[in-house]
Design a protein around this motif. Structure first.
Motif, PDB file in Angstrom:
ATOM      1  N   TYR A  53       0.832  -1.208   0.000  1.00 51.21           N
ATOM      2  CA  TYR A  53       0.000   0.000   0.000  1.00 51.21           C
ATOM      3  C   TYR A  53       0.866   1.258   0.000  1.00 51.21           C
ATOM      4  O   TYR A  53       0.565   2.237  -0.696  1.00 51.21           O
ATOM      5  N   ALA A  54       1.955   1.249   0.783  1.00 48.78           N
ATOM      6  CA  ALA A  54       2.834   2.418   0.875  1.00 48.78           C
ATOM      7  C   ALA A  54       3.494   2.696  -0.479  1.00 48.78           C
ATOM      8  O   ALA A  54       3.603   3.855  -0.901  1.00 48.78           O
ATOM      9  N   THR A  55       3.918   1.641  -1.169  1.00 51.02           N
ATOM     10  CA  THR A  55       4.523   1.808  -2.495  1.00 51.02           C
ATOM     11  C   THR A  55       3.534   2.426  -3.468  1.00 51.02           C
ATOM     12  O   THR A  55       3.881   3.335  -4.242  1.00 51.02           O
ATOM     13  N   PHE A  56       2.306   1.959  -3.427  1.00 49.27           N
ATOM     14  CA  PHE A  56       1.267   2.482  -4.317  1.00 49.27           C
ATOM     15  C   PHE A  56       1.034   3.970  -4.058  1.00 49.27           C
ATOM     16  O   PHE A  56       0.948   4.772  -5.000  1.00 49.27           O
ATOM     17  N   ILE A  57       0.951   4.365  -2.798  1.00 45.26           N
ATOM     18  CA  ILE A  57       0.721   5.769  -2.443  1.00 45.26           C
ATOM     19  C   ILE A  57       1.867   6.645  -2.950  1.00 45.26           C
ATOM     20  O   ILE A  57       1.649   7.720  -3.528  1.00 45.26           O
ATOM     21  N   MET A  58       3.099   6.205  -2.746  1.00 51.04           N
ATOM     22  CA  MET A  58       4.254   6.995  -3.183  1.00 51.04           C
ATOM     23  C   MET A  58       4.302   7.117  -4.707  1.00 51.04           C
ATOM     24  O   MET A  58       4.604   8.193  -5.242  1.00 51.04           O
ATOM     25  N   LEU A  59       3.994   6.031  -5.418  1.00 49.29           N
ATOM     26  CA  LEU A  59       4.015   6.075  -6.888  1.00 49.29           C
ATOM     27  C   LEU A  59       2.947   7.013  -7.433  1.00 49.29           C
ATOM     28  O   LEU A  59       3.203   7.785  -8.366  1.00 49.29           O
ATOM     29  N   VAL A  60       1.756   6.965  -6.859  1.00 48.23           N
ATOM     30  CA  VAL A  60       0.679   7.853  -7.311  1.00 48.23           C
ATOM     31  C   VAL A  60       1.061   9.315  -7.080  1.00 48.23           C
ATOM     32  O   VAL A  60       0.859  10.174  -7.950  1.00 48.23           O
ATOM     33  N   ALA A  61       1.638   9.602  -5.906  1.00 45.17           N
ATOM     34  CA  ALA A  61       2.037  10.982  -5.609  1.00 45.17           C
ATOM     35  C   ALA A  61       3.149  11.447  -6.548  1.00 45.17           C
ATOM     36  O   ALA A  61       3.144  12.587  -7.013  1.00 45.17           O
ATOM     37  N   LEU A  62       4.105  10.569  -6.843  1.00 44.72           N
ATOM     38  CA  LEU A  62       5.207  10.920  -7.731  1.00 44.72           C
ATOM     39  C   LEU A  62       4.722  11.191  -9.154  1.00 44.72           C
ATOM     40  O   LEU A  62       5.143  12.140  -9.804  1.00 44.72           O
ATOM     41  N   TRP A  63       3.822  10.327  -9.635  1.00 46.01           N
ATOM     42  CA  TRP A  63       3.395  10.409 -11.030  1.00 46.01           C
ATOM     43  C   TRP A  63       2.281  11.428 -11.255  1.00 46.01           C
ATOM     44  O   TRP A  63       2.291  12.148 -12.264  1.00 46.01           O
ATOM     45  N   ALA A  64       1.318  11.470 -10.360  1.00 48.21           N
ATOM     46  CA  ALA A  64       0.116  12.270 -10.608  1.00 48.21           C
ATOM     47  C   ALA A  64       0.002  13.517  -9.742  1.00 48.21           C
ATOM     48  O   ALA A  64      -0.859  14.357 -10.005  1.00 48.21           O
ATOM     49  N   GLY A  65       0.848  13.651  -8.728  1.00 45.23           N
ATOM     50  CA  GLY A  65       0.725  14.775  -7.811  1.00 45.23           C
ATOM     51  C   GLY A  65       0.854  16.123  -8.495  1.00 45.23           C
ATOM     52  O   GLY A  65       0.056  17.038  -8.268  1.00 45.23           O
ATOM     53  N   THR A 129       3.030   6.181   5.552  1.00 45.53           N
ATOM     54  CA  THR A 129       3.140   7.182   4.480  1.00 45.53           C
ATOM     55  C   THR A 129       2.021   8.200   4.652  1.00 45.53           C
ATOM     56  O   THR A 129       0.966   8.089   4.029  1.00 45.53           O
ATOM     57  N   GLY A 130       2.275   9.182   5.482  1.00 40.00           N
ATOM     58  CA  GLY A 130       1.277  10.204   5.777  1.00 40.00           C
ATOM     59  C   GLY A 130       1.421  11.421   4.889  1.00 40.00           C
ATOM     60  O   GLY A 130       2.071  11.378   3.838  1.00 40.00           O
ATOM     61  N   PRO A 131       0.826  12.536   5.293  1.00 39.50           N
ATOM     62  CA  PRO A 131       0.881  13.767   4.500  1.00 39.50           C
ATOM     63  C   PRO A 131       2.307  14.230   4.201  1.00 39.50           C
ATOM     64  O   PRO A 131       2.575  14.758   3.121  1.00 39.50           O
ATOM     65  N   GLY A 132       3.220  14.049   5.157  1.00 41.53           N
ATOM     66  CA  GLY A 132       4.597  14.451   4.927  1.00 41.53           C
ATOM     67  C   GLY A 132       5.233  13.692   3.781  1.00 41.53           C
ATOM     68  O   GLY A 132       5.892  14.272   2.908  1.00 41.53           O
ATOM     69  N   THR A 133       5.036  12.374   3.761  1.00 46.01           N
ATOM     70  CA  THR A 133       5.591  11.546   2.686  1.00 46.01           C
ATOM     71  C   THR A 133       4.975  11.907   1.347  1.00 46.01           C
ATOM     72  O   THR A 133       5.670  11.991   0.324  1.00 46.01           O
TER      73      THR A 133
END
Length: 226
Positions: A53-65, A129-133
């Motif tokens: 789940y943490a990997t998915f959140i980071m990838l979405v933020a990196l790609w789509a943020g 992986t909260g708001p800071g991450t």
């Protein structure tokens, strides 16, 4: 060769930033406490779910943020400036008050009565992986190069950093009980402060990139007029 260097540069910038803000070693010590009543097999399964789940959140933020920010009319330089400030502020808190950061994360996760049912919330979001991450990941994604041919190696390096970070979370959470015994309270504090200093430097670099993007056209225009 040039693409490989760009990928490596992106990886070497993104991974330390993500590692420092997630701080998986400190989180693992809390994870160990929360899952103390679970069997070893249950803890391993839970560690795998949280890492995925943490990997998915980071990838979405990196790609789509950045795309989401652009939708709201936020310029790339503004995003870099704001994101750099967030990273610097987070690093400052970790550097000088790590106890407060850990207490906040523990408070966020303490309500998970059954960790098996809480793999995503709150153990992944916002505990791991909260708001800071997410802010750091979006800021890293906003550092994309202007040249189109450099985008693939850039995102490849960032994505690899997120995947590696997920693997680190999985490995450290999987053996959280052993890590807790090995490091102890003092060892964790030392490691946290070293990671925070690296994150502070990365945040300053992102902030400088944003300032350069915002001020360069103004200086260039002034020079052209003279």
């Amino acid at each position: 060769m040039n693409s490989w260097n760009s990928t490596t540069d992106s990886l070497l910038l993104a991974f330390p930033a993500l590692f420092s803000i997630v701080n998986p070693i400190a989180c693992a010590l809390i994870f160990s406490q929360l899952t103390a009543d679970n069997t070893p097999d249950e803890r391993k399964r839970l560690a795998g779910k949280v890492a995925l789940y943490a990997t998915f959140i980071m990838l979405v933020a990196l790609w789509a943020g950045t795309t989401v920010m652009n939708f709201f009319g936020i310029t790339l330089s503004a995003l870099r400036l704001a994101g750099g400030l967030v990273v610097v502020a987070s690093a400052w808190g970790l550097l000088f008050a790590p106890e407060r950061q850990e207490a906040r994360k523990q408070e966020q996760a303490v309500h998970a009565a059954n960790p098996e049912d809480a793999a995503f919330f709150p153990l992944t979001m916002p505990f791991t992986t909260g708001p800071g991450t997410i802010s750091v990941a979006i800021t890293l994604g906003s550092n994309r190069p202007p040249a189109v041919h450099e985008l693939i190696p850039f995102f490849a390096g960032n994505s690899l950093a997120a995947v590696l970070m997920g693997a680190v979370i999985w490995g450290i959470y999987r053996y959280a009980d052993r890590l807790s015994t090995l490091l102890g309270h003092t060892g964790t504090r030392i490691f946290t402060r070293l990671s925070a200093f690296i994150l502070l430097c990365i945040g300053a670099q992102i902030l400088l990139n944003g300032a350069d993007d915002a001020l360069r056209p103004l200086f260039q225009s002034h020079l052209d007029q003279h």
